[in-house]
Enzyme design. Structure first.
Site, PDB file in Angstrom:
ATOM      1  N   SER A 293       0.812  -1.211   0.000  1.00  0.00           N
ATOM      2  CA  SER A 293       0.000   0.000   0.000  1.00  0.00           C
ATOM      3  C   SER A 293       0.854   1.273   0.000  1.00  0.00           C
ATOM      4  O   SER A 293       1.517   1.563  -0.984  1.00  0.00           O
ATOM      5  CB  SER A 293      -0.955  -0.041   1.200  1.00  0.00           C
ATOM      6  N   ASP A 304      10.308   5.486 -10.156  1.00  0.00           N
ATOM      7  CA  ASP A 304       9.949   6.039 -11.467  1.00  0.00           C
ATOM      8  C   ASP A 304      10.669   7.345 -11.759  1.00  0.00           C
ATOM      9  O   ASP A 304      10.951   7.660 -12.918  1.00  0.00           O
ATOM     10  CB  ASP A 304       8.433   6.248 -11.549  1.00  0.00           C
ATOM     11  N   LYS A 318      -0.697  -4.280  -3.230  1.00  0.00           N
ATOM     12  CA  LYS A 318      -2.010  -3.709  -2.884  1.00  0.00           C
ATOM     13  C   LYS A 318      -2.109  -2.330  -3.528  1.00  0.00           C
ATOM     14  O   LYS A 318      -1.609  -1.340  -3.001  1.00  0.00           O
ATOM     15  CB  LYS A 318      -2.185  -3.608  -1.369  1.00  0.00           C
TER      16      LYS A 318
END
Length: 429
Positions: A293, A304, A318
């Site tokens: 999460s 990224d 999740k």
């Protein structure tokens, strides 16, 4: 004719459902909804009048609501007034229980991760363990909410769990006492010239604790600090806004995460503000199968944007957002309302964050290659006038014991950061 309380409620629900439907929706949709609600009312009436034991209307209705929600996905559910209060306490960083984050898998309760320094952690419960029995009662057949409720209880009362662990044929029995779980969301220490920060949960104190940790490390290590390790292993997640704040602390610009719900106009984007807490120092983020999460939001954003090297093993996966919706006078519902996406537009739902460098947890053992001859063993060798006086060395047994205690994944992260710093220093020269 006797009119049941639920019969009236069912008619009311049907009216509300019809009222909320767009005018363009065919009348058949409203009729179908009414028929389904009537079926629900008929079942309710049959249960309340003919079930072998008397059950209150409140229990039946709350159980029905919870069943509707838990059938949607593993993370939606109904919170009665007590559970809602407990949830509010948890997000503030203190709650009662065992100290484990769990999910439901194949009808059994699976441990996502134990929380550091809690009864579950001290009892040796590990991420990936499957709880099959609670106080000798089978978990199979319980809902996740029921299992969690059974594991909670008054402080200092004992509880016994039976676990199934991958790689072990025999079940594992553990006993522990319930305790007030006070989460210290951030812990830190220096690894000589590298700062180590472990984030165990994302609650209301996480960002402030992170800034405190970095300030303390900079004061201790000073300008010699070569990099930072952010350890998110076995971090089950928490508050979305805290995950955004932690990622923002190390990013100068760009998107951190986006959430996308059912409607096309429900997209939310969270962007970084200027300011990097460690002024561009090299970073490694450690993750594993217990990182879920909010942890995955942070790891995904830093990966990224190329701000950190993500190391370890694939995360839990999740990729959904739950919204707590209070129900005045009752409790609240926890409803999955959106999926979240990394800055690259990647959904990690049931996929997880794939590390840049995969490093499984391991123990390094020294291979005995026998006594090898060295230059110093040869007769008539040339002497070296630059040799320092020899110092005592630890015995092989002592060295191996020290090696066994090391965190292999962390050691590889430290090696990487020191290598980057060494290469950078040589390039500058």
């Amino acid at each position: 004719m006797r009119t049941s309380v639920f019969g009236v409620a069912a008619v009311g629900l049907a009216v509300v459902a019809a009222y909320m439907m767009p005018a363009s929706m065919p009348q058949a949709g409203s009729s179908d909804t009414f028929r389904q609600l009537k079926l629900f009312g008929d079942v309710f009436e049959r249960v309340r009048s003919e079930y072998v034991e008397d059950v209150s209307d409140e229990v039946l209705i709350e159980t029905a609501i919870n069943g509707m929600l838990t059938a949607l996905d593993p993370h939606s559910g109904y919170l009665d007034a007590k559970k809602y209060r407990d949830m509010q306490v948890q997000t503030k960083g203190e709650f009662g229980g065992l100290g484990i984050e769990v999910t439901m898998e194949d009808g059994l309760v699976k441990v996502v991760s134990p929380i550091d320094d809690t009864p579950a952690y001290r009892a040796g419960i590990q991420a990936g363990d499957v709880i099959t029995h609670i106080d000798s009662e089978p978990v199979l057949g319980m809902s996740l909410a029921e299992a969690v409720e059974r594991m909670r209880g008054p402080v200092d009362t004992s509880i016994a769990l039976t676990l199934r662990r991958a790689g072990q044929e025999e079940p594992i029995d553990v006993s522990m006492a319930r305790a007030v779980i006070t989460i210290s969301p951030v812990r830190w220490h220096s690894e000589v010239d590298i700062g180590y920060v472990r984030i165990t949960a994302f609650n209301e104190q996480t960002e402030a604790s992170l800034r405190e940790a970095v300030d303390a490390l900079e004061a201790e290590i000073g300008p010699e600090m070569k990099g930072v390790v952010i350890d998110l292993r076995n971090n089950p997640g928490g508050l979305l806004e805290q995950a955004v704040a932690v990622a923002d602390a190390f990013l100068d610009q760009g998107e951190i995460v986006s959430t996308r719900g059912r409607r096309t106009d429900s997209v939310q984007r969270f962007n970084a503000r200027r300011g990097d807490l460690v002024d561009g120092l090299p970073m490694v983020v450690l993750i594993n199968g217990g990182s879920a999460s909010a942890s995955e939001i942070v790891a995904g954003a830093l990966k990224d944007h190329g701000r950190a090297i993500v190391m370890g093993t694939r995360s839990f996966g999740k990729g959904s957002v739950q919204t707590i919706m209070p129900l005045p006078g009752h409790g609240a519902i926890r409803l999955t309302t959106a999926r979240y996406y990394t800055p690259a537009g990647t959904s990690i739902q049931a996929k997880g964050i794939v590390p840049d460098i995969e490093v499984v947890q391991a123990r390094v053992e020294e291979i005995d290659e026998g006594q090898a001859r060295r230059e110093a063993d040869l007769r008539n060798r040339l002497e070296n006038d630059q040799l320092d006086d020899e110092t005592g060395e630890a015995s092989d047994d002592e060295a191996q014991a020290a090696e066994d205690e090391k965190d292999y994944q962390l050691e590889r992260a430290l090696d990487l950061l020191r290598g980057v710093a060494m290469f950078g220093a040589r390039t500058v020269q």
